[in-house]
Design a protein around this motif. Structure first.
Motif, PDB file in Angstrom:
ATOM      1  N   ALA A  71       0.842  -1.201   0.000  1.00 16.25           N
ATOM      2  CA  ALA A  71       0.000   0.000   0.000  1.00 16.25           C
ATOM      3  C   ALA A  71       0.880   1.255   0.000  1.00 16.25           C
ATOM      4  O   ALA A  71       1.634   1.508   0.933  1.00 16.25           O
ATOM      5  CB  ALA A  71      -0.919  -0.015   1.219  1.00 16.25           C
ATOM      6  N   PHE A  72       0.766   2.024  -1.066  1.00 17.61           N
ATOM      7  CA  PHE A  72       1.608   3.199  -1.299  1.00 17.61           C
ATOM      8  C   PHE A  72       0.961   4.417  -0.643  1.00 17.61           C
ATOM      9  O   PHE A  72      -0.118   4.845  -1.026  1.00 17.61           O
ATOM     10  CB  PHE A  72       1.782   3.379  -2.804  1.00 17.61           C
ATOM     11  N   TRP A  73       1.641   4.980   0.335  1.00 16.66           N
ATOM     12  CA  TRP A  73       1.063   6.047   1.141  1.00 16.66           C
ATOM     13  C   TRP A  73       0.641   7.280   0.355  1.00 16.66           C
ATOM     14  O   TRP A  73      -0.438   7.817   0.614  1.00 16.66           O
ATOM     15  CB  TRP A  73       2.009   6.412   2.272  1.00 16.66           C
ATOM     16  N   PRO A  74       1.443   7.780  -0.587  1.00 18.90           N
ATOM     17  CA  PRO A  74       0.965   8.950  -1.344  1.00 18.90           C
ATOM     18  C   PRO A  74      -0.363   8.681  -2.071  1.00 18.90           C
ATOM     19  O   PRO A  74      -1.200   9.576  -2.180  1.00 18.90           O
ATOM     20  CB  PRO A  74       2.101   9.221  -2.334  1.00 18.90           C
ATOM     21  N   SER A  75      -0.577   7.460  -2.534  1.00 22.69           N
ATOM     22  CA  SER A  75      -1.849   7.128  -3.185  1.00 22.69           C
ATOM     23  C   SER A  75      -2.998   7.159  -2.183  1.00 22.69           C
ATOM     24  O   SER A  75      -4.099   7.597  -2.507  1.00 22.69           O
ATOM     25  CB  SER A  75      -1.779   5.747  -3.833  1.00 22.69           C
ATOM     26  N   ILE A  76      -2.733   6.692  -0.976  1.00 25.72           N
ATOM     27  CA  ILE A  76      -3.766   6.711   0.062  1.00 25.72           C
ATOM     28  C   ILE A  76      -4.109   8.155   0.423  1.00 25.72           C
ATOM     29  O   ILE A  76      -5.284   8.525   0.512  1.00 25.72           O
ATOM     30  CB  ILE A  76      -3.311   5.920   1.308  1.00 25.72           C
ATOM     31  N   LEU A  77      -3.083   8.986   0.600  1.00 23.66           N
ATOM     32  CA  LEU A  77      -3.328  10.393   0.933  1.00 23.66           C
ATOM     33  C   LEU A  77      -4.076  11.103  -0.197  1.00 23.66           C
ATOM     34  O   LEU A  77      -4.989  11.896   0.048  1.00 23.66           O
ATOM     35  CB  LEU A  77      -2.013  11.106   1.251  1.00 23.66           C
ATOM     36  N   HIS A  78      -3.709  10.781  -1.430  1.00 29.98           N
ATOM     37  CA  HIS A  78      -4.424  11.357  -2.579  1.00 29.98           C
ATOM     38  C   HIS A  78      -5.888  10.909  -2.548  1.00 29.98           C
ATOM     39  O   HIS A  78      -6.803  11.703  -2.799  1.00 29.98           O
ATOM     40  CB  HIS A  78      -3.749  10.937  -3.892  1.00 29.98           C
ATOM     41  N   GLY A  79      -6.112   9.641  -2.254  1.00 32.86           N
ATOM     42  CA  GLY A  79      -7.476   9.120  -2.165  1.00 32.86           C
ATOM     43  C   GLY A  79      -8.285   9.799  -1.078  1.00 32.86           C
ATOM     44  O   GLY A  79      -9.474  10.087  -1.262  1.00 32.86           O
ATOM     45  N   LEU A  80      -7.639  10.077   0.059  1.00 36.54           N
ATOM     46  CA  LEU A  80      -8.337  10.778   1.145  1.00 36.54           C
ATOM     47  C   LEU A  80      -8.767  12.174   0.694  1.00 36.54           C
ATOM     48  O   LEU A  80      -9.877  12.618   0.997  1.00 36.54           O
ATOM     49  CB  LEU A  80      -7.457  10.857   2.390  1.00 36.54           C
ATOM     50  N   ILE A  95       0.683   0.565 -12.021  1.00 38.83           N
ATOM     51  CA  ILE A  95       2.010   1.189 -12.108  1.00 38.83           C
ATOM     52  C   ILE A  95       2.003   2.529 -11.386  1.00 38.83           C
ATOM     53  O   ILE A  95       2.902   2.828 -10.596  1.00 38.83           O
ATOM     54  CB  ILE A  95       2.436   1.346 -13.582  1.00 38.83           C
ATOM     55  N   ASN A  96       0.980   3.341 -11.625  1.00 35.40           N
ATOM     56  CA  ASN A  96       0.882   4.661 -10.984  1.00 35.40           C
ATOM     57  C   ASN A  96       0.718   4.574  -9.474  1.00 35.40           C
ATOM     58  O   ASN A  96       1.072   5.506  -8.759  1.00 35.40           O
ATOM     59  CB  ASN A  96      -0.281   5.462 -11.577  1.00 35.40           C
ATOM     60  N   ASN A  97       0.176   3.470  -8.992  1.00 28.71           N
ATOM     61  CA  ASN A  97      -0.066   3.294  -7.560  1.00 28.71           C
ATOM     62  C   ASN A  97       0.913   2.328  -6.905  1.00 28.71           C
ATOM     63  O   ASN A  97       0.684   1.865  -5.796  1.00 28.71           O
ATOM     64  CB  ASN A  97      -1.512   2.852  -7.331  1.00 28.71           C
ATOM     65  N   LYS A  98       1.988   2.006  -7.621  1.00 30.54           N
ATOM     66  CA  LYS A  98       3.085   1.177  -7.101  1.00 30.54           C
ATOM     67  C   LYS A  98       2.611  -0.192  -6.621  1.00 30.54           C
ATOM     68  O   LYS A  98       3.101  -0.728  -5.641  1.00 30.54           O
ATOM     69  CB  LYS A  98       3.816   1.884  -5.949  1.00 30.54           C
ATOM     70  N   LEU A  99       1.662  -0.778  -7.337  1.00 34.85           N
ATOM     71  CA  LEU A  99       1.174  -2.122  -7.013  1.00 34.85           C
ATOM     72  C   LEU A  99       1.462  -3.063  -8.165  1.00 34.85           C
ATOM     73  O   LEU A  99       1.566  -2.647  -9.318  1.00 34.85           O
ATOM     74  CB  LEU A  99      -0.333  -2.100  -6.742  1.00 34.85           C
ATOM     75  N   LYS A 100       1.566  -4.340  -7.834  1.00 36.94           N
ATOM     76  CA  LYS A 100       1.754  -5.376  -8.851  1.00 36.94           C
ATOM     77  C   LYS A 100       0.721  -6.457  -8.623  1.00 36.94           C
ATOM     78  O   LYS A 100       0.286  -6.696  -7.499  1.00 36.94           O
ATOM     79  CB  LYS A 100       3.164  -5.977  -8.744  1.00 36.94           C
TER      80      LYS A 100
END
Length: 153
Positions: free
Chosen positions: A13-22, A125-130
């Motif tokens: 879980a990529f933190w910047p993506s979570i913060l963006h989602g919030l 790729i943008n959310n650093k998940l595979k």
């Protein structure tokens, strides 16, 4: 149908993506700042014999934590909000994703599915998940329609 499994979901879980989602969900400022603080300056410490190893942590959250599932849902929500063709539908449960696609022919369904998967892989790729290739599956089901199809069933 294509079934995709996120590789090491909670660990990835990529933190910047979570913060963006919030932010996208209009999270109240105090809760957003609390979350941002939770994700800031995290260090994992591993003492071994006479050596202490420290590493900066920029993703993941502990499984079993009270915030883990909620943060994962915020992260994964952006995937579920991707625009799919009118021929497809996405269904998620935890870190599993199922894409259902229909077409008039097998080739048409395959082409729609390829579009959806390409879009989802770009999101990953943008959310650093595979996605775990060993756990991901594709299944073709042929449904017969119309009067002829009803007689064959």
């Amino acid at each position: 149908m294509t079934s995709l499994d996120v590789k090491g979901a909670f660990d990835a879980a990529f933190w910047p993506s979570i913060l963006h989602g919030l932010k996208e969900l209009s999270c109240p400022r105090n809760l957003y700042n609390l979350s941002k603080g939770y994700f800031s300056h995290r260090i994992a410490v591993m003492p071994t014999n006479n050596v202490i190893i420290k590493r900066r942590v920029t993703k993941a959250h502990p499984q079993g934590s009270c915030l883990g599932p909620s943060f994962w849902n915020v992260h994964y929500n952006s995937l579920l909000n991707l625009e799919l063709t009118s021929h497809s539908k996405a269904i998620a449960f935890a870190d599993d994703l199922m894409i259902l696609t229909r077409g008039e022919t097998v080739i048409e369904a395959e082409n729609y599915m390829n579009l959806e998967v390409r879009n989802i892989l770009e999101w990953a790729i943008n959310n650093k998940l595979k996605f775990n290739e060993n756990k991901s599956k594709v299944m073709l089901t042929i449904c017969l329609a119309g009067e002829e199809g009803k007689r064959r069933r």
